[in-house]
Scaffold this motif. Structure first.
Motif, short mmCIF file in Angstrom:
data_model
loop_
_atom_site.label_atom_id
_atom_site.label_comp_id
_atom_site.label_asym_id
_atom_site.label_seq_id
_atom_site.Cartn_x
_atom_site.Cartn_y
_atom_site.Cartn_z
N SER B 50 -32.13 -38.66 69.89
CA SER B 50 -32.81 -37.40 70.20
C SER B 50 -32.81 -37.20 71.72
CB SER B 50 -34.22 -37.39 69.64
OG SER B 50 -34.95 -38.44 70.23
N PHE B 51 -33.14 -35.99 72.11
CA PHE B 51 -33.00 -35.65 73.53
C PHE B 51 -34.31 -35.15 74.11
CE2 PHE B 51 -28.93 -35.02 71.47
CZ PHE B 51 -28.09 -35.77 72.28
N ASP B 52 -34.48 -35.46 75.41
CA ASP B 52 -35.61 -34.91 76.15
C ASP B 52 -35.02 -34.22 77.37
OD1 ASP B 52 -37.77 -34.27 77.60
OD2 ASP B 52 -38.35 -36.35 78.08
N THR B 53 -35.22 -32.91 77.47
CA THR B 53 -34.64 -32.17 78.60
C THR B 53 -35.74 -31.44 79.38
OG1 THR B 53 -34.19 -30.37 77.07
CG2 THR B 53 -32.37 -31.86 77.56
N GLU B 54 -36.96 -31.96 79.34
CA GLU B 54 -38.09 -31.34 80.05
C GLU B 54 -37.77 -31.13 81.53
OE1 GLU B 54 -41.73 -30.52 79.28
OE2 GLU B 54 -40.26 -29.93 77.74
N ARG B 55 -37.19 -32.19 82.13
CA ARG B 55 -36.99 -32.12 83.58
C ARG B 55 -35.55 -31.76 83.93
NH1 ARG B 55 -38.01 -37.41 85.38
NH2 ARG B 55 -37.95 -38.05 83.20
N LEU B 56 -34.80 -31.20 82.97
CA LEU B 56 -33.43 -30.76 83.25
C LEU B 56 -33.46 -29.48 84.06
CD1 LEU B 56 -30.36 -31.11 82.65
CD2 LEU B 56 -30.70 -29.72 80.63
N GLY B 57 -32.68 -29.44 85.16
CA GLY B 57 -32.64 -28.24 85.99
C GLY B 57 -31.56 -27.30 85.49
N GLU B 58 -30.68 -26.87 86.40
CA GLU B 58 -29.56 -26.01 86.00
C GLU B 58 -28.48 -26.87 85.36
OE1 GLU B 58 -28.21 -22.75 88.44
OE2 GLU B 58 -29.46 -23.57 90.04
N TRP B 59 -27.72 -26.27 84.44
CA TRP B 59 -26.64 -27.05 83.82
C TRP B 59 -25.48 -26.13 83.47
CZ3 TRP B 59 -25.39 -25.43 78.95
CH2 TRP B 59 -26.36 -24.67 78.28
N ASP B 60 -24.30 -26.74 83.35
CA ASP B 60 -23.13 -25.99 82.88
C ASP B 60 -22.26 -26.92 82.05
OD1 ASP B 60 -21.98 -27.58 84.73
OD2 ASP B 60 -21.33 -26.00 86.09
N THR B 61 -20.95 -26.73 82.07
CA THR B 61 -20.06 -27.55 81.25
C THR B 61 -20.27 -29.04 81.50
OG1 THR B 61 -18.44 -25.79 81.20
CG2 THR B 61 -17.60 -27.96 80.68
N GLY B 62 -20.73 -29.40 82.72
CA GLY B 62 -20.99 -30.80 83.03
C GLY B 62 -21.90 -31.46 82.02
N LEU B 63 -22.93 -30.74 81.57
CA LEU B 63 -23.85 -31.30 80.57
C LEU B 63 -23.19 -31.37 79.20
CD1 LEU B 63 -26.78 -32.15 79.80
CD2 LEU B 63 -27.20 -29.74 79.27
N ILE B 64 -22.43 -30.31 78.87
CA ILE B 64 -21.85 -30.23 77.53
C ILE B 64 -20.86 -31.37 77.28
CG2 ILE B 64 -20.60 -28.77 75.90
CD1 ILE B 64 -23.20 -27.54 76.66
N ILE B 65 -20.06 -31.72 78.31
CA ILE B 65 -19.08 -32.79 78.05
C ILE B 65 -19.78 -34.12 77.83
CG2 ILE B 65 -16.96 -31.79 79.02
CD1 ILE B 65 -17.58 -33.25 81.59
N ALA B 66 -20.92 -34.34 78.53
CA ALA B 66 -21.67 -35.57 78.29
C ALA B 66 -22.19 -35.58 76.86
CB ALA B 66 -22.83 -35.66 79.28
N LEU B 67 -22.70 -34.42 76.40
CA LEU B 67 -23.22 -34.32 75.02
C LEU B 67 -22.11 -34.53 74.00
CD1 LEU B 67 -25.65 -31.30 75.40
CD2 LEU B 67 -26.25 -33.69 75.10
N LEU B 68 -20.91 -33.96 74.31
CA LEU B 68 -19.79 -34.12 73.38
C LEU B 68 -19.42 -35.59 73.24
CD1 LEU B 68 -17.29 -31.22 74.19
CD2 LEU B 68 -18.55 -31.60 72.08
N ALA B 69 -19.43 -36.32 74.36
CA ALA B 69 -19.10 -37.75 74.32
C ALA B 69 -20.10 -38.49 73.43
CB ALA B 69 -19.09 -38.33 75.73
N ILE B 70 -21.39 -38.15 73.58
CA ILE B 70 -22.41 -38.79 72.75
C ILE B 70 -22.19 -38.45 71.27
CG2 ILE B 70 -24.89 -38.85 72.27
CD1 ILE B 70 -25.32 -38.32 75.28
N HIS B 71 -21.90 -37.16 71.02
CA HIS B 71 -21.64 -36.69 69.65
C HIS B 71 -20.54 -37.50 69.00
CE1 HIS B 71 -23.34 -33.21 67.61
NE2 HIS B 71 -23.89 -32.91 68.78
N ARG B 72 -19.42 -37.63 69.74
CA ARG B 72 -18.26 -38.29 69.18
C ARG B 72 -18.56 -39.74 68.84
NH1 ARG B 72 -14.92 -36.84 73.45
NH2 ARG B 72 -14.87 -34.60 73.07
#
Lengths: 255, 376
Positions: B50-72
């Motif tokens: 599960s994820f906690d993004t309370e303190r996440l600031g701005e994000w773009d594709t940089g975040l998505i590729i990390a999430l994709l790696a976790i997904h895979r």
């Protein structure tokens, strides 16, 4: 619309590049005066099928019969004679860039008819008028726009009053009005000259407006999923993929 | 901008809680998902991520590729992903990425090829290349037959245009090159022959060398670079634009229409250009000769006329016809064999010039040996 014996019959066609099979086991009939649509998602082999039908790419298996004569089993002389009954427009026009529009359209006339230069000039002018390019005889293809090149390509394809007209993506890149005019022109040609028309397209509007027969190619199973009147396929075909395509992805499961 | 961080803590009931903090923007030095992946690769794996993004600031594709790696990684281990903690936009983008599943067999894998396999491949390539060339020569011969019978389809205006291109428009470059080649030969001749007091024979050297060998070879090499390359590029571009397909669908022979007129134009023009090149070379030699040697114009010309016989001239002209047809053949064959991309047009142009020059030099050697043996 079509009489009882089909003009074009595809029998067991399998298309392949090397050992990569694009489509297999294609079987469909096209009647005289049909407007036949080759449709399917991107990359499913629509253009390859068209190339096979106009004699540019030989099939791995099967044959295409024109009026009962198998094209790919015929000798080169017979094939050339059959090709003279075809007119083809290519995706980007494929006009001969070193010739003017008049020379592009007149080449086949000069080659295959006994017409005098003045008569050829008249025929060319008339064909250009039909596609809305009156007065553009002495322009070179590089001097006109992409849409005009497409229409000039159509004029060239119609030069010999072919029995069968093949279109590769005729309305791609045209504005909606020009695309509609092109559709009307295709219908007009069919009604007045009895031309059979084979179109590769994925413009839904054209498919449903002018098509009365079709084949649906599927890139996943690599074969045809359906053949018949596109309006009928849209409403009644049992395969969800086919209905979804023809309803822009809004088809429901049939109950 | 705050630094991007990612932490993962094994939480309660076998859940891995991944915390993203800071700005996850491309090009700002992201930590990536490596530390999380290490957690997932451990012996004892969690049931859920599960994820906690309370303190996440701005994000773009940089975040998505990390999430994709976790997904895979999670998919491999059958670990459930709880996306509830992710920002709304990221959830949707992930959904889009997985909306169209990868088709079986579509992905291409870089293939390891061994040394033997590469040797075999190039041997096979060579034989297919040779077979294609032979077939092309055969088609060309048939087409020339149709041309002679007047049954070939071509535009007379095209033929005249090619003749102009390969003939009149090559005058300037042929003049300059042959004049200079004549001068170079004359320099060498004057230097060497003067040592024996035989400087006058410079005229013989220049005239014989130009007429028998140099004029045909130099003209042919110029034409390989000029006209052979142009033929390959013109025909190759027509191929890319489907213009050749358009000819074929009308039942016309592309070879009749495109190749034969070009070959004929070059073969007609080569002997004329070669004769002209010989003349320019002799003039170049003459310029050097009368300046550096103590002889008159009349003497030099008389010496030249004595040196040359008709058989040398015809021998040279025959060579030029052979070279011309080889250059035209290389250019047109490479054009017709061109692939369907801008890169392929460049490659076939290069190959046309290389092949043209190689064919010229090889046939020059063969012809010279033959000439010597039959005594021309």
């Amino acid at each position: 619309m079509s009489d009882s014996t089909p003009q074009i019959v595809a029998q067991n066609l399998t298309l392949a590049y090397g050992d990569f099979v694009v489509q297999r086991n294609l079987n469909f009939d096209i009647g005289r005066g049909d407007i036949f649509i080759i449709m399917g998602g991107s990359g499913c082999g629509k253009s390859t099928l068209l190339k096979c039908m106009i004699g540019l790419k030989s099939p791995a298996l099967g044959d295409v019969y024109y009026n009962g004569i198998p094209f790919w089993s015929s000798g080169p002389g017979q094939q050339d004679a059959m090709k003279r009954g075809f007119g083809t427009t290519f995706q980007a026009g494929a006009l001969w860039s070193s010739m003017t529009l008049a020379e592009n359209i007149g080449l086949a006339l000069r080659q295959y008819t006994e017409l005098s230069d003045a008569d050829i000039r008249d025929v060319v002018a008339y064909k250009l008028m039909l596609v809305g390019l009156a007065g553009f005889e002495d322009y070179y293809p590089s001097e006109i726009s992409g849409g005009m090149m497409k229409r000039a390509g159509l004029a060239r394809a119609m030069a010999l009053d072919p029995e069968i007209l093949f279109f590769d993506e005729p309305s791609a890149g045209l504005d909606p009005i020009s695309a509609k005019l092109l559709d009307d022109l295709i219908l007009e040609l069919r009604d007045s000259l009895g031309t059979t028309v084979v179109i590769v397209t994925h413009e839904l509007a054209s498919i449903l407006n002018i098509g009365n027969n079709s084949v649906f190619l599927d890139p996943v199973t690599k074969t045809q999923l359906a053949t018949g009147d596109p309006k009928d396929l849209r409403d009644n075909h049992e395969n969800l993929v086919v209905r979804n395509f023809l309803q822009r992805g809004t088809a429901e499961m049939m109950t | 901008m705050t630094e991007a961080r990612v932490d993962s803590d094994p939480g309660s009931d076998n859940t891995l809680l991944v915390t993203f903090a800071g700005d996850w923007m491309l090009g700002t030095g992201l930590p990536g998902a490596k530390s999380v992946l290490r957690q997932l690769q451990k012996q004892v794996t969690p049931d859920t991520v599960s994820f906690d993004t309370e303190r996440l600031g701005e994000w773009d594709t940089g975040l998505i590729i990390a999430l994709l790696a976790i997904h895979r990684e999670a998919a491999k281990k059958d670990i459930k992903i709880d996306e509830a903690g992710l920002p709304e936009g990221a959830r949707r983008l992930l959904g889009l990425a997985f909306a169209v599943p990868e088709r079986e067999g579509d992905r291409r894998h870089a293939k390891e090829t061994g040394f033997l396999e590469r040797v075999g491949d190039s041997a096979l390539d060579f034989t297919t290349g040779a077979r294609d060339l032979l077939r092309f020569v055969g088609e060309l011969v048939l087409s020339l037959g149709r041309f002679m019978h007047g049954t070939a389809t071509y535009l007379r205006s095209d033929l005249l245009f090619y003749i102009q291109e390969a003939g009149a428009q090559a005058f300037a470059i042929v003049s300059v090159i042959s004049f200079l080649i004549g001068m170079i030969f004359a320099f060498v001749g004057v230097m060497q022959l003067n040592m024996f007091g035989a400087g006058i024979y410079t005229a013989d050297l220049v005239a014989v060398a130009m007429i028998r060998e140099m004029a045909p070879i130099m003209t042919a090499i110029i034409m390989a670079g000029r006209t052979g390359a142009a033929y390959a590029a013109q025909i190759g571009t027509m191929k890319v634009n489907e213009e050749i397909d358009a000819l074929e669908t009308l039942g016309m022979q592309p070879v009749d229409f495109l190749v034969t007129p070009r070959v004929i134009a070059l073969v007609l023009m080569m002997p004329l250009l070669t004769m002209y090149a010989s003349l320019m070379g002799i003039l170049g030699g003459l310029a050097v000769g009368i300046v550096m040697l103590d002889i008159s114009l009349i003497q030099y010309i008389a010496q030249t006329v004595n040196a040359v016989d008709l058989s040398s001239l015809f021998g040279g002209l025959f060579k030029s016809i052979v070279y011309g047809s080889l250059v035209a053949l290389a250019g047109c064959q490479q054009g017709m064999a061109c692939g369907k991309s801008a890169l392929a047009v460049g490659q076939s142009t290069t190959r046309a010039v290389v092949m043209g020059i190689v064919l010229i030099v090889v046939s020059a050697s063969v012809l010279t040996v033959i000439y010597i043996n039959i005594g021309i």
